[in-house]
Motif scaffolding. Structure first.
Motif, PDB file in Angstrom:
ATOM      1  N   CYS A 225       0.941  -1.116   0.017  1.00  0.00           N
ATOM      2  CA  CYS A 225      -0.035   0.128  -0.041  1.00  0.00           C
ATOM      3  C   CYS A 225       1.030   1.401   0.218  1.00  0.00           C
ATOM      4  CB  CYS A 225      -0.858  -0.053   1.175  1.00  0.00           C
ATOM      5  SG  CYS A 225      -2.390  -0.902   0.982  1.00  0.00           S
ATOM      6  N   LEU A 226       1.909   1.220   0.676  1.00  0.00           N
ATOM      7  CA  LEU A 226       2.900   2.321   0.737  1.00  0.00           C
ATOM      8  C   LEU A 226       3.419   2.443  -0.540  1.00  0.00           C
ATOM      9  CD1 LEU A 226       4.833   1.655   4.334  1.00  0.00           C
ATOM     10  CD2 LEU A 226       2.691   3.124   3.816  1.00  0.00           C
ATOM     11  N   TYR A 227       3.872   1.458  -1.506  1.00  0.00           N
ATOM     12  CA  TYR A 227       4.144   1.619  -2.764  1.00  0.00           C
ATOM     13  C   TYR A 227       3.190   2.280  -3.719  1.00  0.00           C
ATOM     14  CZ  TYR A 227       7.763   0.735  -6.422  1.00  0.00           C
ATOM     15  OH  TYR A 227       8.617   0.780  -7.427  1.00  0.00           O
ATOM     16  N   GLY A 228       1.997   2.122  -3.424  1.00  0.00           N
ATOM     17  CA  GLY A 228       1.003   2.283  -4.542  1.00  0.00           C
ATOM     18  C   GLY A 228       0.566   0.995  -5.139  1.00  0.00           C
ATOM     19  N   ASN A 229       1.094  -0.075  -4.766  1.00  0.00           N
ATOM     20  CA  ASN A 229       0.990  -1.245  -5.559  1.00  0.00           C
ATOM     21  C   ASN A 229      -0.318  -2.006  -5.198  1.00  0.00           C
ATOM     22  OD1 ASN A 229       2.142  -4.778  -5.292  1.00  0.00           O
ATOM     23  ND2 ASN A 229       1.623  -3.603  -7.126  1.00  0.00           N
ATOM     24  N   TYR A 230      -0.806  -1.826  -4.061  1.00  0.00           N
ATOM     25  CA  TYR A 230      -2.296  -2.118  -3.407  1.00  0.00           C
ATOM     26  C   TYR A 230      -2.764  -0.883  -3.298  1.00  0.00           C
ATOM     27  CZ  TYR A 230      -1.025  -7.185  -2.557  1.00  0.00           C
ATOM     28  OH  TYR A 230      -0.853  -8.553  -2.465  1.00  0.00           O
ATOM     29  N   ALA A 231      -4.165  -0.917  -3.719  1.00  0.00           N
ATOM     30  CA  ALA A 231      -5.086   0.407  -3.387  1.00  0.00           C
ATOM     31  C   ALA A 231      -5.436   0.317  -2.044  1.00  0.00           C
ATOM     32  CB  ALA A 231      -6.014   0.094  -4.192  1.00  0.00           C
ATOM     33  N   ALA A 232      -5.375   1.434  -1.402  1.00  0.00           N
ATOM     34  CA  ALA A 232      -6.045   1.651   0.145  1.00  0.00           C
ATOM     35  C   ALA A 232      -7.489   1.281   0.177  1.00  0.00           C
ATOM     36  CB  ALA A 232      -5.695   3.015   0.754  1.00  0.00           C
ATOM     37  N   SER A 233      -7.942   0.793   0.736  1.00  0.00           N
ATOM     38  CA  SER A 233      -9.730   0.705   0.875  1.00  0.00           C
ATOM     39  C   SER A 233     -10.273   1.747   1.545  1.00  0.00           C
ATOM     40  CB  SER A 233     -10.182  -0.651   1.713  1.00  0.00           C
ATOM     41  OG  SER A 233      -9.392  -1.735   1.192  1.00  0.00           O
ATOM     42  N   SER A 234      -9.521   2.327   2.636  1.00  0.00           N
ATOM     43  CA  SER A 234      -9.886   3.885   2.893  1.00  0.00           C
ATOM     44  C   SER A 234      -8.738   4.343   3.562  1.00  0.00           C
ATOM     45  CB  SER A 234     -11.051   3.914   3.775  1.00  0.00           C
ATOM     46  OG  SER A 234     -10.708   3.240   5.091  1.00  0.00           O
ATOM     47  N   GLY A 235      -8.615   5.628   3.986  1.00  0.00           N
ATOM     48  CA  GLY A 235      -7.588   6.429   4.532  1.00  0.00           C
ATOM     49  C   GLY A 235      -6.760   6.845   3.370  1.00  0.00           C
ATOM     50  N   ASP A 236      -5.358   7.240   3.823  1.00  0.00           N
ATOM     51  CA  ASP A 236      -4.428   7.713   2.783  1.00  0.00           C
ATOM     52  C   ASP A 236      -3.006   7.379   3.040  1.00  0.00           C
ATOM     53  OD1 ASP A 236      -3.779   9.269   0.605  1.00  0.00           O
ATOM     54  OD2 ASP A 236      -4.231  11.136   1.716  1.00  0.00           O
ATOM     55  N   VAL A 237      -2.233   7.456   1.843  1.00  0.00           N
ATOM     56  CA  VAL A 237      -0.726   7.270   1.922  1.00  0.00           C
ATOM     57  C   VAL A 237      -0.318   8.709   1.235  1.00  0.00           C
ATOM     58  CG1 VAL A 237       1.164   6.139   1.325  1.00  0.00           C
ATOM     59  CG2 VAL A 237      -0.864   4.815   1.710  1.00  0.00           C
ATOM     60  N   ARG A 238       0.664   9.285   2.043  1.00  0.00           N
ATOM     61  CA  ARG A 238       1.232  10.549   1.785  1.00  0.00           C
ATOM     62  C   ARG A 238       2.560  10.625   1.784  1.00  0.00           C
ATOM     63  NH1 ARG A 238      -1.607  15.223   2.234  1.00  0.00           N
ATOM     64  NH2 ARG A 238      -0.011  15.982   4.059  1.00  0.00           N
ATOM     65  N   ILE A 239       3.181  11.222   0.665  1.00  0.00           N
ATOM     66  CA  ILE A 239       4.716  11.232   0.652  1.00  0.00           C
ATOM     67  C   ILE A 239       5.105  12.638   0.262  1.00  0.00           C
ATOM     68  CG2 ILE A 239       4.673  10.312  -1.785  1.00  0.00           C
ATOM     69  CD1 ILE A 239       7.217   8.882  -0.961  1.00  0.00           C
ATOM     70  N   ARG A 240       6.208  13.077   0.785  1.00  0.00           N
ATOM     71  CA  ARG A 240       6.696  14.252   0.400  1.00  0.00           C
ATOM     72  C   ARG A 240       7.783  13.992  -0.735  1.00  0.00           C
ATOM     73  NH1 ARG A 240      10.726  17.283   3.435  1.00  0.00           N
ATOM     74  NH2 ARG A 240      10.862  15.868   4.822  1.00  0.00           N
ATOM     75  N   HIS A 241       7.295  14.547  -2.083  1.00  0.00           N
ATOM     76  CA  HIS A 241       8.085  14.192  -3.251  1.00  0.00           C
ATOM     77  C   HIS A 241       8.475  15.621  -3.692  1.00  0.00           C
ATOM     78  CE1 HIS A 241       8.588  12.722  -7.304  1.00  0.00           C
ATOM     79  NE2 HIS A 241       7.962  13.531  -7.757  1.00  0.00           N
TER      80      HIS A 241
END
Lengths: 237, 268
Positions: A61-77
């Protein structure tokens, strides 16, 4: 912009994952829920929990390979916070190219491409010229004790341990700001485990934020600065 | 990350009349494609993926919705506006198809001219751009044959004397020689032996990368999609049931049909 301190580089907000198996009459397989993580440069966060507790799913999920079912993953890019769960595919690609590396347990082999070129590829994608990228790739493979006579072969026929070292070199060669490691030492002997531990230390010292799954207690104790028990967030419906 | 959109598709659909009733081969397809992006369209036969490809390449006209393309300025004028394919003249579309687009057919014979030499097949598109100098044409054609791993000594042979894999590589050279920005591919590796397929895929992957090509690749082979495309679109019964990042769609499919498709693949 928001309440996130500038020090963090990766975070999750109430992240949950449930698989829905449509082939099994819509069977719901809850994995985890309500995960709030925050990882800063120079940290190595170890995900812990029994086999099947969802550690790898969280990492994916952190890599974006799995979709989150709810909530969010955020990264400083590139200095900007962005949501990976709502990003366009090409933006996720950019994040992976420039900011986030992932060492999976299994190597996905591309027919006909040599080990050296596989390892050099992430640098090539950053615009490094072929010669320099190959020579850096050679340094990484040497460091990981992969025999030179293997460099020009595609890794399809390599042993598990050899493939794993190719994977590590491929994932770490660009020194990504965020590094995700899924059991990077699982099939390595003691000597090579030690090399990987040193590489992780070096990545941390140079400011990478690392999230990893380390099956081996000794390795985990050597590299982790914190741990996070995924089991505590097991979601049972 | 704010590059202009290359191809913009909105609610696009195509219907064929069947026993007096319109039957939608594909409908309500929307997406934006950016320069350098490779999009795979997957689905079983009859899902409408090839019809969609033909809509995008202006080989069919849309019966609903629209396809816009970022037309490159013809001569110096700084235009970078998205133009509706439906509003463009036949001549303009032909010019696009010959220069800025490529179309790689599943059967190389459909994309090649079988009655002229391999070299002429490559040189022809350059001549369409106004290149007339024989020596230059020959040199560039030879260079492209080498690039797609064809023996330049075969330059004067007819394509019919080439093997299937060679014909497919010749078709690719013919399409890429004008440096198109967008290439459409219809099952480019289907029907080739596995070893020939691997070589072609590797070649395509490399060329797409080096030339920063945008591509729409129709395939029923999920491994081809994974290898070539950053994004994919899953079609069933003429509609898009799921789209997104290729590895996300393949590793964590959401729609029942995508789950079925992914779980039906045999891995050797």
């Amino acid at each position: 912009m928001n309440e996130t301190p500038m020090t963090a580089i990766l975070e999750t907000l109430a992240l949950s994952k449930t698989f829905t198996l449509h082939g099994r009459g819509g069977l719901q397989l809850p994995v985890f829920a309500g995960i709030d993580l925050r990882v800063s440069p120079g940290e190595c966060l170890a995900l812990t929990g029994h086999s099947g507790s969802g550690k790898s799913s969280l990492l994916r999920c952190l890599y974006g390979n799995y979709a989150a079912s709810s909530g969010d993953v955020r990264i400083r890019h590139e200095g900007q916070w962005m949501s990976l769960t709502t990003a366009l595919p090409r933006d996720v690609f950019e994040v992976r190219r420039r900011t986030m590396g992932y060492v999976s347990q299994f190597l996905r082999v591309i027919p006909r491409v040599s080990t050296l070129d596989i390892v050099a590829d992430p640098l090539r994608r950053l615009g490094v010229n072929a010669e320099s990228a190959r020579s850096q790739a050679a340094q990484w493979l040497t460091r990981l004790n992969l025999h030179e006579h293997l460099w020009h072969l595609p890794p399809a026929t390599f042993s598990g341990g050899e493939q794993q070292r190719v994977n590590i070199a491929h994932g770490m060669i660009t020194s990504p700001a965020v590094l995700l490691l899924d059991e990077p030492t699982a099939s390595l002997d003691a000597d090579n485990r030690r090399v990987v531990v040193e590489l992780i230390h070096a990545a941390r010292a140079s400011g990478s934020a690392i999230v990893g799954i380390f099956h081996d207690d000794e390795v985990r104790e050597a590299v982790a600065t914190r741990s996070f028990d995924v089991e505590q967030h097991r979601n049972s419906l | 990350m704010n590059a202009p959109v290359l191809l913009s598709v909105r609610g696009a659909g195509k219907a064929f009349v069947h026993q007096g009733q319109p039957r939608w081969a594909c409908r309500d397809v929307s997406f934006d494609l950016y320069p350098g992006e490779v999009l795979a369209v997957v689905g079983e036969s009859g899902s409408g993926k090839s019809t969609l490809l033909r809509l995008l390449a202006a080989r069919h006209a849309c019966d609903a919705g629209s396809v816009h393309y970022d037309v490159r300025a013809e001569s110096g004028e700084q235009s970078s506006t998205l133009m509706d394919l439906a509003s463009m003249s036949e001549a303009r579309l032909r010019w696009l198809a010959r220069t800025d687009w490529g179309f790689v057919e599943q059967h190389a014979r459909d994309g090649l001219r079988m009655n002229v030499s391999g070299g002429a097949n490559v040189g022809e598109r350059l001549m369409a751009l106004g290149s007339r100098h024989y020596g230059n044409l020959r040199r560039e054609t030879t260079a492209w044959m080498e690039r797609v791993e064809l023996d330049p000594r075969r330059i004067d042979d007819l394509p019919a004397t080439y093997s299937g894999g060679m014909q497919q590589r010749l078709q690719i050279a013919r399409n890429l020689v004008t440096h198109p920005r967008l290439v459409f591919m219809d099952e480019p590796t289907t029907g080739l032996d596995v070893s020939v397929q691997a070589r072609l895929l590797d070649l395509l992957r490399e060329l797409v990368d080096q030339l920063q090509l945008a591509a729409v690749v129709v395939t029923h082979d999920l491994a081809v999609a994974r290898l070539l495309a950053q994004r994919m679109l899953v079609m069933k019964d003429g509609v898009v049931v799921e789209q997104g990042l290729t590895d996300r769609v393949l590793d964590d499919p959401q729609h029942p049909y995508t789950q079925l498709l992914v779980s039906s693949v045999l891995t050797p």
